[in-house]
Design a protein around this motif. Structure first.
Motif, PDB file in Angstrom:
ATOM      1  N   ASP A  88       0.835  -1.204   0.000  1.00  0.00           N
ATOM      2  CA  ASP A  88       0.000   0.000   0.000  1.00  0.00           C
ATOM      3  C   ASP A  88       0.872   1.256   0.000  1.00  0.00           C
ATOM      4  OD1 ASP A  88      -2.887   1.025   0.400  1.00  0.00           O
ATOM      5  OD2 ASP A  88      -1.768   2.084   1.950  1.00  0.00           O
ATOM      6  N   HIS A  89       1.973   1.219   0.743  1.00  0.00           N
ATOM      7  CA  HIS A  89       2.894   2.353   0.739  1.00  0.00           C
ATOM      8  C   HIS A  89       3.605   2.496  -0.611  1.00  0.00           C
ATOM      9  CE1 HIS A  89       2.388   2.458   5.141  1.00  0.00           C
ATOM     10  NE2 HIS A  89       2.818   3.698   5.039  1.00  0.00           N
ATOM     11  N   CYS A  90       3.664   1.396  -1.354  1.00  0.00           N
ATOM     12  CA  CYS A  90       4.224   1.460  -2.712  1.00  0.00           C
ATOM     13  C   CYS A  90       3.195   1.957  -3.725  1.00  0.00           C
ATOM     14  CB  CYS A  90       4.716   0.077  -3.136  1.00  0.00           C
ATOM     15  SG  CYS A  90       6.087  -0.563  -2.169  1.00  0.00           S
ATOM     16  N   LYS A  91       2.002   2.328  -3.236  1.00  0.00           N
ATOM     17  CA  LYS A  91       0.912   2.834  -4.091  1.00  0.00           C
ATOM     18  C   LYS A  91       0.447   1.784  -5.102  1.00  0.00           C
ATOM     19  CE  LYS A  91       1.670   6.816  -2.117  1.00  0.00           C
ATOM     20  NZ  LYS A  91       0.847   7.224  -0.954  1.00  0.00           N
ATOM     21  N   LEU A  92       0.427   0.524  -4.684  1.00  0.00           N
ATOM     22  CA  LEU A  92       0.036  -0.548  -5.595  1.00  0.00           C
ATOM     23  C   LEU A  92      -1.362  -1.085  -5.319  1.00  0.00           C
ATOM     24  CD1 LEU A  92       3.402  -2.543  -5.602  1.00  0.00           C
ATOM     25  CD2 LEU A  92       2.531  -1.028  -7.380  1.00  0.00           C
ATOM     26  N   LEU A  93      -1.969  -0.679  -4.199  1.00  0.00           N
ATOM     27  CA  LEU A  93      -3.278  -1.230  -3.835  1.00  0.00           C
ATOM     28  C   LEU A  93      -4.333  -0.141  -3.662  1.00  0.00           C
ATOM     29  CD1 LEU A  93      -2.110  -3.810  -1.132  1.00  0.00           C
ATOM     30  CD2 LEU A  93      -2.789  -4.316  -3.466  1.00  0.00           C
ATOM     31  N   GLN A  94      -4.047   1.050  -4.174  1.00  0.00           N
ATOM     32  CA  GLN A  94      -4.920   2.188  -3.884  1.00  0.00           C
ATOM     33  C   GLN A  94      -6.344   2.000  -4.405  1.00  0.00           C
ATOM     34  OE1 GLN A  94      -3.776   4.700  -1.886  1.00  0.00           O
ATOM     35  NE2 GLN A  94      -2.089   3.258  -1.740  1.00  0.00           N
ATOM     36  N   SER A  95      -6.485   1.282  -5.505  1.00  0.00           N
ATOM     37  CA  SER A  95      -7.802   1.206  -6.143  1.00  0.00           C
ATOM     38  C   SER A  95      -8.664   0.074  -5.604  1.00  0.00           C
ATOM     39  CB  SER A  95      -7.631   1.008  -7.656  1.00  0.00           C
ATOM     40  OG  SER A  95      -6.940  -0.204  -7.904  1.00  0.00           O
ATOM     41  N   HIS A  96      -8.124  -0.721  -4.678  1.00  0.00           N
ATOM     42  CA  HIS A  96      -8.852  -1.920  -4.263  1.00  0.00           C
ATOM     43  C   HIS A  96      -9.542  -1.692  -2.916  1.00  0.00           C
ATOM     44  CE1 HIS A  96      -9.736  -6.173  -4.784  1.00  0.00           C
ATOM     45  NE2 HIS A  96      -9.537  -6.310  -3.489  1.00  0.00           N
ATOM     46  N   ASN A  97     -10.819  -1.399  -2.953  1.00  0.00           N
ATOM     47  CA  ASN A  97     -11.611  -1.243  -1.731  1.00  0.00           C
ATOM     48  C   ASN A  97     -12.510  -2.457  -1.547  1.00  0.00           C
ATOM     49  OD1 ASN A  97     -10.642   1.261  -0.904  1.00  0.00           O
ATOM     50  ND2 ASN A  97     -11.974   2.325  -2.351  1.00  0.00           N
ATOM     51  N   LEU A  98     -12.798  -2.787  -0.300  1.00  0.00           N
ATOM     52  CA  LEU A  98     -13.662  -3.915  -0.005  1.00  0.00           C
ATOM     53  C   LEU A  98     -15.112  -3.450   0.055  1.00  0.00           C
ATOM     54  CD1 LEU A  98     -11.446  -5.671   2.674  1.00  0.00           C
ATOM     55  CD2 LEU A  98     -11.510  -6.045   0.225  1.00  0.00           C
ATOM     56  N   TYR A  99     -16.007  -4.409  -0.057  1.00  0.00           N
ATOM     57  CA  TYR A  99     -17.424  -4.050  -0.197  1.00  0.00           C
ATOM     58  C   TYR A  99     -18.002  -3.363   1.032  1.00  0.00           C
ATOM     59  CZ  TYR A  99     -18.408  -8.205   2.614  1.00  0.00           C
ATOM     60  OH  TYR A  99     -18.450  -9.124   3.622  1.00  0.00           O
ATOM     61  N   PHE A 100     -17.381  -3.548   2.208  1.00  0.00           N
ATOM     62  CA  PHE A 100     -17.959  -2.940   3.409  1.00  0.00           C
ATOM     63  C   PHE A 100     -17.307  -1.606   3.759  1.00  0.00           C
ATOM     64  CE2 PHE A 100     -14.945  -6.283   4.633  1.00  0.00           C
ATOM     65  CZ  PHE A 100     -13.984  -5.529   5.264  1.00  0.00           C
ATOM     66  N   GLY A 101     -16.548  -1.015   2.844  1.00  0.00           N
ATOM     67  CA  GLY A 101     -16.093   0.362   3.049  1.00  0.00           C
ATOM     68  C   GLY A 101     -14.630   0.523   3.351  1.00  0.00           C
ATOM     69  N   SER A 102     -14.003  -0.481   3.967  1.00  0.00           N
ATOM     70  CA  SER A 102     -12.587  -0.358   4.278  1.00  0.00           C
ATOM     71  C   SER A 102     -11.764  -0.844   3.094  1.00  0.00           C
ATOM     72  CB  SER A 102     -12.250  -1.194   5.513  1.00  0.00           C
ATOM     73  OG  SER A 102     -10.887  -1.099   5.829  1.00  0.00           O
ATOM     74  N   ASN A 103     -10.471  -0.524   3.089  1.00  0.00           N
ATOM     75  CA  ASN A 103      -9.615  -1.086   2.046  1.00  0.00           C
ATOM     76  C   ASN A 103      -8.916  -2.334   2.573  1.00  0.00           C
ATOM     77  OD1 ASN A 103      -7.363  -0.249   3.588  1.00  0.00           O
ATOM     78  ND2 ASN A 103      -7.354   1.741   2.579  1.00  0.00           N
ATOM     79  N   MET A 104      -8.236  -3.028   1.671  1.00  0.00           N
ATOM     80  CA  MET A 104      -7.645  -4.316   2.033  1.00  0.00           C
ATOM     81  C   MET A 104      -6.593  -4.158   3.127  1.00  0.00           C
ATOM     82  SD  MET A 104      -5.660  -7.041  -0.375  1.00  0.00           S
ATOM     83  CE  MET A 104      -7.071  -7.373  -1.407  1.00  0.00           C
ATOM     84  N   ARG A 105      -5.774  -3.121   3.018  1.00  0.00           N
ATOM     85  CA  ARG A 105      -4.740  -2.894   4.022  1.00  0.00           C
ATOM     86  C   ARG A 105      -5.349  -2.801   5.412  1.00  0.00           C
ATOM     87  NH1 ARG A 105      -3.631   1.481   6.905  1.00  0.00           N
ATOM     88  NH2 ARG A 105      -1.546   1.691   7.825  1.00  0.00           N
ATOM     89  N   GLU A 106      -6.361  -1.948   5.538  1.00  0.00           N
ATOM     90  CA  GLU A 106      -6.961  -1.739   6.854  1.00  0.00           C
ATOM     91  C   GLU A 106      -7.638  -3.004   7.366  1.00  0.00           C
ATOM     92  OE1 GLU A 106     -10.222   1.173   9.002  1.00  0.00           O
ATOM     93  OE2 GLU A 106      -8.695   1.989   7.666  1.00  0.00           O
ATOM     94  N   PHE A 107      -8.324  -3.717   6.480  1.00  0.00           N
ATOM     95  CA  PHE A 107      -9.015  -4.935   6.896  1.00  0.00           C
ATOM     96  C   PHE A 107      -8.040  -5.933   7.504  1.00  0.00           C
ATOM     97  CE2 PHE A 107     -10.064  -9.336   5.707  1.00  0.00           C
ATOM     98  CZ  PHE A 107     -11.217  -9.509   6.457  1.00  0.00           C
ATOM     99  N   LEU A 108      -6.899  -6.142   6.844  1.00  0.00           N
ATOM    100  CA  LEU A 108      -5.937  -7.137   7.319  1.00  0.00           C
ATOM    101  C   LEU A 108      -5.214  -6.660   8.582  1.00  0.00           C
ATOM    102  CD1 LEU A 108      -4.543  -8.220   3.849  1.00  0.00           C
ATOM    103  CD2 LEU A 108      -6.017  -9.547   5.356  1.00  0.00           C
TER     104      LEU A 108
END
Length: 651
Positions: A382-402
């Protein structure tokens, strides 16, 4: 992230008798409490005698493995450093810094793996040895995957340097070579050793040309007849063009050099230069990138991804990142040959070669035994700006969920929960909510731990949690009859009702014992005494005793009368206050004025007349005696005041 395609694993609770009794359970923050009931499946009591048992089913068992503590503690420091330096991660220097962070994570994994291996070697318990060996395998797989992700995603190696990085990757994760080399070189005649050509082949398969040439020189020395073949092969290996990490040559130049070198190898092979020595001929075929020749060494490579890197080295050294997926898939198919299906690790590595970052994270989440790996890897990506576009269906992004999942697991541990606080702090959307929910469930086993939790809550202005913790600790202290501690916690919680309750206990304790406990606390209440009327009374009443002890009788008398007339004293304590007035009434010097004496008389009559247990009050000899003594003392004091002041009107 999509739901996993596989069924969740079946968890068997050891010791539970599913045939005769049912199980009931309750969810915890990171575990399930399971207990056997006394009822059979039909819902009727079976009457069979049995012992009660409670089982704990933990979601993240790795949190409790002592030897993994280094992994969690040291990686926490790396994680926090990465969050602090977020603004600096721009441009080339930022990329280099991210690569260094990735290497730091890998060094922690490797250090932990070495500790675990040492523990497996030193223990004599077979069960522990098996557990440690399993963890070594898991950590080894984690480092293997992380290293590949570092090359492809974090460093984003380009054509040329990409192959060099992949060669380093393969060399790092092949463990049997060094021991084999030592065995061969340690023998009297290395070239005659049964493993000699195996070692030479491994060096060639890994592109370690200098080491391969060194071993071949021993063969040439031992067999002068092969000297000519050796010199030709040595020259070919020496001249082999390899990519450079520097920009001194372009890819086009490298490809031209490599093509000329490849044609030279082909010419020697076709001329039959190595026909008399099958081993050297095999090496020449490998240099030409002959897939069949490389696959003949399948047992030496052991894995399809080793085969992939070797194949690229000798057939396509300038491979581009986006071409990897095609070579990876064909290499796996060729290597496995339909004899076996891919393992989970193979699928993860294949997803990485296909640049499917989300698939890598998904597969790792399913396969690996804890959330540490996916949480930290995703944060880095995420810090490499590689996951910015991927949000999860319940509002959070993958980084935060994990990160939330990982931190939740940490909170189930008696000491690692403190690390979890920092992870929640860096989850901007739901971190605060999760922290509030989890911090309320921390068992406050000691006051030191409670103060630690309280400090965390106060720093984050979590006012509800602060009050809750203080109330819990106040109640614990009250149950243990530690009134001072209970009062201190209730004041900190700003709980007026509880402060009133504890103040009553102080007063009751004073009535029974004739003295106060925890004088330091009561003497230093300060503005806190304004929290409740009863606490105010307690503080002021203690001040009365202090003034009396210092023989400041006039001030003590005024304060005592104020406590009586302000109606902040409990009715049950009025007789005690009036009794406290007796020594002041009997002093040689007149202390109470006529007006003050009349006030005391009124208070005494209100007490005796307004008491709901008047009859009982009258029947109590001690109370009756006190009342009579007070009336006599008040009458005598009034007479003395009148004489002193000269006239009743003047008073």
């Amino acid at each position: 992230m999509d739901e996993p395609d596989t069924e969740p694993p079946l968890v068997v609770v050891p010791g539970a008798d599913s045939s005769s009794r049912q199980l009931c359970f309750a969810w915890g923050p990171a575990e399930v409490l399971v207990c056997e009931t006394l009822f059979g499946r039909a819902g009727t009591e079976n009457g069979a005698p049995s012992s009660s048992r409670v089982f704990v089913v933990r979601r993240d068992q790795d949190i409790y493995i002592q030897t993994l503590r280094k992994l969690f503690n040291e990686s926490h420091g790396i994680f926090m450093g990465l969050q602090r330096s977020e603004e600096e991660l721009a441009g080339k220097s930022g990329k280099a810094q991210l690569v260094q962070v990735s290497k730091n994570y890998r060094s922690v994994i490797r250090a932990c793996m070495e500790d675990m291996h040492q523990a497996a070697v030193s223990t004599r318990d077979p069960a522990l040895q098996g557990q440690y060996s399993t963890q070594v395998s898991i950590l080894s797989a984690m480092e293997l995957i992380w290293n590949l992700c570092e090359i492809l995603f974090v460093e984003a190696a380009t054509a040329g340097p990409l192959l060099l990085r992949l060669l380093d990757w393969v060399r790092l994760h092949v463990c049997d070579v060094d021991s084999m080399v030592r065995e061969v070189l340690g023998s009297e005649s290395p070239s005659k050793h049964k493993l000699f050509w195996n070692v030479v082949d491994i060096f060639v398969l890994q592109g370690r040309m200098d080491e391969a040439r060194h071993l071949l020189s021993k063969e040439a020395s031992a067999n002068p007849t092969s000297m000519n073949m050796y010199k030709i092969l040595d020259d070919l290996m020496k001249k082999m063009p390899v990519p450079s990490l520097s920009n001194t040559q372009t890819l086009t130049e490298l490809e031209l050099k490599w093509q000329h070198w490849h044609e030279e190898c082909q010419r020697y092979l076709q001329d039959g230069t190595f026909a008399s020595n099958p081993h050297m001929e095999s090496i020449c075929k490998i240099l030409l990138g002959d897939e069949d020749a490389i696959l003949e060494k399948k047992e030496l490579m052991t894995t399809w991804y080793h085969f992939l890197v070797t194949r690229l080295l000798y057939s396509h050294p300038t491979v581009k990142p986006m071409e990897l997926r095609f070579y990876a898939q064909s290499s796996m198919d060729l290597f496995l040959g339909g004899e076996s299906s891919p393992e989970p690790l193979d699928l993860i590595l294949m997803a990485a070669f296909e640049f499917e970052m989300h698939q890598v994270i998904k597969e790792c989440s399913i396969v690996l035994s804890n959330w540490w790996f996916v949480a930290h890897l995703t944060d880095l990506l995420d810090h490499c700006k590689l996951l910015q576009s991927h949000n999860l269906y319940f509002g959070s992004n993958m980084r935060e969920f994990l990160l939330l999942e990982y931190a939740s697991g940490l909170f189930s541990h008696h000491s690692l929960w403190q690390l979890g606080v920092d992870y929640f702090d860096h989850c901007p959307e739901y971190g605060r909510v999760y922290l509030e929910l989890h911090i309320e469930r921390i068992p406050l086993s000691t006051e030191q731990k409670a103060l630690k939790v309280l400090r965390i809550c106060e720093q984050r202005q979590m006012h509800e949690q602060v009050r809750s913790i203080c109330k819990i600790m106040a109640m614990k202290a009250l149950r243990n009859n530690r009134l001072g501690s209970a009062l201190s916690w209730s004041i900190r919680a700003k709980d007026a009702a509880f402060a009133t309750l504890i103040s009553d206990r102080f007063l009751k304790d004073y009535s029974e014992r004739g003295c106060f406990s925890d004088l330091d606390l009561i003497d230093n209440l300060g503005p806190s005494m304004l929290l409740s009327d009863r606490l105010t009374f307690l503080g002021k009443y203690r001040e009365f005793h202090r003034l009396y002890g210092e023989q400041r009788f006039a001030e003590a008398a005024r304060l005592l009368l104020t406590l009586m007339t302000a109606h902040i004293a409990p009715c049950s304590f009025w007789m005690t206050l009036l009794t406290d007035a007796l020594p002041l009434l009997e002093q040689k010097e007149v202390i109470f004025s006529a007006e003050q004496t009349y006030e005391l008389m009124r208070c005494l009559e209100d007490l005796t007349a307004g008491n709901p247990d008047k009859q009982k009050f009258q029947d109590d000899d001690i109370e009756t005696t006190k009342v009579e003594m007070l009336r006599l003392a008040l009458a005598r004091n009034l007479a003395r005041v009148i004489v002193k002041e000269g006239t009743v009107e003047g008073s």
